[in-house]
Design an enzyme around this catalytic site. Structure first.
Site, PDB file in Angstrom:
ATOM      1  N   THR A  82       0.907  -1.116   0.029  1.00  0.00           N
ATOM      2  CA  THR A  82      -0.069  -0.014  -0.201  1.00  0.00           C
ATOM      3  C   THR A  82       0.914   1.206   0.299  1.00  0.00           C
ATOM      4  OG1 THR A  82      -0.242  -0.158   2.333  1.00  0.00           O
ATOM      5  CG2 THR A  82      -1.841  -1.107   1.321  1.00  0.00           C
ATOM      6  N   GLU A 147      -0.598  -5.284  11.226  1.00  0.00           N
ATOM      7  CA  GLU A 147       0.759  -5.849  11.803  1.00  0.00           C
ATOM      8  C   GLU A 147       1.298  -4.874  12.552  1.00  0.00           C
ATOM      9  OE1 GLU A 147       3.787  -4.863  10.773  1.00  0.00           O
ATOM     10  OE2 GLU A 147       3.168  -3.412   8.958  1.00  0.00           O
ATOM     11  N   GLY A 258      18.495  11.209  16.693  1.00  0.00           N
ATOM     12  CA  GLY A 258      19.184  10.625  15.490  1.00  0.00           C
ATOM     13  C   GLY A 258      19.057  11.609  14.341  1.00  0.00           C
ATOM     14  N   CYS A 265       7.360   1.881   7.416  1.00  0.00           N
ATOM     15  CA  CYS A 265       5.997   2.509   8.042  1.00  0.00           C
ATOM     16  C   CYS A 265       5.872   3.717   8.592  1.00  0.00           C
ATOM     17  CB  CYS A 265       5.771   1.499   9.285  1.00  0.00           C
ATOM     18  SG  CYS A 265       5.741  -0.230   8.867  1.00  0.00           S
ATOM     19  N   LYS A 268       5.168   6.666   5.764  1.00  0.00           N
ATOM     20  CA  LYS A 268       4.307   6.553   4.944  1.00  0.00           C
ATOM     21  C   LYS A 268       2.934   6.647   5.735  1.00  0.00           C
ATOM     22  CE  LYS A 268       3.338   2.087   3.879  1.00  0.00           C
ATOM     23  NZ  LYS A 268       2.177   1.695   4.866  1.00  0.00           N
TER      24      LYS A 268
END
Length: 437
Positions: A82, A147, A258, A265, A268
């Site tokens: 996706t 998930e 950082g 993930c 997006k």
């Protein structure tokens, strides 16, 4: 399992480890051939052994025929890509919708069609419409099962999850009871370790995935801004993070400064959530700011390297340690190394880079001027400036003295704070880290 990519492959292998019989449908011929031969096309620690074991046990198979795969299946998971849609950042559901149509044509008996891919709110109900339009005669339910797998620790996250989220169609005639029974059986082994399996509405489950990732991304952007503030006022961001993280309401994870978050993930999903919220008339200003902070940070890190190198990198040899967006993965999606190295190359730097597993994946994304090296010390040889972009464990073990002996210059820009500032200074380095005096 429709889709043999990262999510589909990890999920399929873990479901098979649970004792389920799993058929993976993969239409890419090269990927399918590799999987059938036991070659894993992605880097994920432990996945090759898990796939081999479950294939050997006869519980995991791979094929391109969706009709054969869904025969007798009680649960059919959609785990296709996706990606962000060009122009507006929305999730592109082309592959999800096409998978739903193919599933509908192939089904013969009752099954639960489950979205495993990360999808916007309302997608599961849209899948139900597509299936009904394609095959009005079918008996089926839809569910959402997002998930929550961290790259580099995906198997552990699946086998010992913080929680399992299952969205059900509460408007179904039975209130989703039949789908709940099927998915409860699929995840039954987790009940033995008392992992929370949370059942909720379809829309809530779909939104929980985006909300979770966006909140974690927000923590990263927050600590990065605090790191900048620490540098201005002489504070130490690591002590600050400990002081914050020991508060149980805040937690210690994702408070590591950082060069900005990346991966498949967070970039997006944060962008998709802002679009979902805008269209719903409830804009998420904090997440919009998080996206902007992260994009700006990657650009700023290139400027930090130039400043540490004396204001110009033209003609200077820059050693880069780490290219992937995080350690224990070969994923280059939205990695901070991409915009940083593009800008350094544009300004005339000679770049020598090393990453333990990510260099093949990095080549298509980085300037052709980048030279790929055999080791960290090879990259550091005769370098004027050394830059740490990914905190691979092996980099932490580099002795400052060995780096000093290999390098020509004495500038180190450690954007992951893996080195001890005192040890680096004692070795004669002009050491620049993030958020530390």
């Amino acid at each position: 399992m429709i889709g043999g990519g990262y999510v589909g492959l990890v999920s399929a292998a873990c479901f098979a480890k649970f004792g389920n019989d799993v058929a993976v449908v993969e239409i890419d011929p090269d990927r399918l051939a590799a999987l059938r031969e036991g070659r894993i096309p992605i880097y994920e620690p432990g996945l090759d052994g898990l796939v081999a074991d479950t294939m050997r046990a006869g519980r995991l198979s791979f094929g391109a025929d969706i009709s054969a795969a869904v025969q007798g299946a009680e649960a059919i998971f959609i785990a296709v890509g996706t990606p962000p849609r060009n122009g507006d950042g929305h999730a592109d559901l082309t592959y999800v919708h096409e998978a739903a149509r193919q599933i509908a044509r192939a089904m013969t008996d009752y099954a639960v069609i489950v979205t495993k891919s990360t999808v916007p709110v309302g997608t599961s109900r849209r899948i139900a419409e597509i299936v009904r339009d394609t095959r009005p005669d079918l008996d089926f339910d839809v569910a959402s099962n997002p998930e929550f797998l961290r790259e580099g620790n995906a198997i552990g996250d699946f086998m010992k999850p913080d929680r399992v989220i299952v969205g059900l169609d509460e408007d179904a005639p039975d209130g989703g009871a039949r789908a709940r029974a099927v998915l409860g059986a699929v995840y039954r082994p987790l009940y033995l370790i008392e992992a929370p399996v949370l059942f909720m509405k379809l829309e809530t489950a779909e939104l929980t995935k985006y909300a979770s990732n966006s909140f974690l991304a927000m923590k990263i952007s927050f600590i990065n801004e605090m790191a900048d503030l620490c540098e201005r006022v002489g504070a130490n961001v690591h002590d600050l993070a400990r002081g914050m993280g020991l508060d149980g309401r805040i937690g210690r994870k994702f408070l590591h400064p950082g060069p900005g978050y990346g991966g498949s993930c967070f970039p997006k999903d944060t962008l998709a959530l802002t679009r979902i919220a805008q269209e719903a008339g409830a804009p998420t200003r904090l997440i919009e700011a998080t996206v902007g902070v992260n994009d700006a940070r990657k650009v700023a890190m290139a400027g930090r390297i130039v400043a540490a190198s004396g204001g110009s990198v033209r003609g200077r040899r820059i050693a880069v340690l780490g290219l992937t967006f995080k350690p224990e993965t070969d994923d280059m999606r939205e990695a901070a190394s991409i915009p940083i190295l593009v800008r350094l190359a544009e300004q005339g730097a000679e770049i020598r880079a090393f990453d333990p597993v990510g260099m093949p994946a990095a080549r298509p994304h980085l300037p052709q001027a980048v030279t790929y090296c055999d080791s960290a010390l090879d990259a550091a040889t005769d370098a004027d400036t050394l830059v740490v972009l990914t905190e691979w464990t092996e980099f932490r073990a580099l002795a400052p003295g060995r780096l000093a002996a290999a390098m020509r210059g004495r500038v180190v820009v450690d954007l992951r704070n893996i080195f001890d500032p005192v040890a680096m200074q004692e070795a004669g380095f002009a050491y620049h880290s993030v958020g530390r005096p």
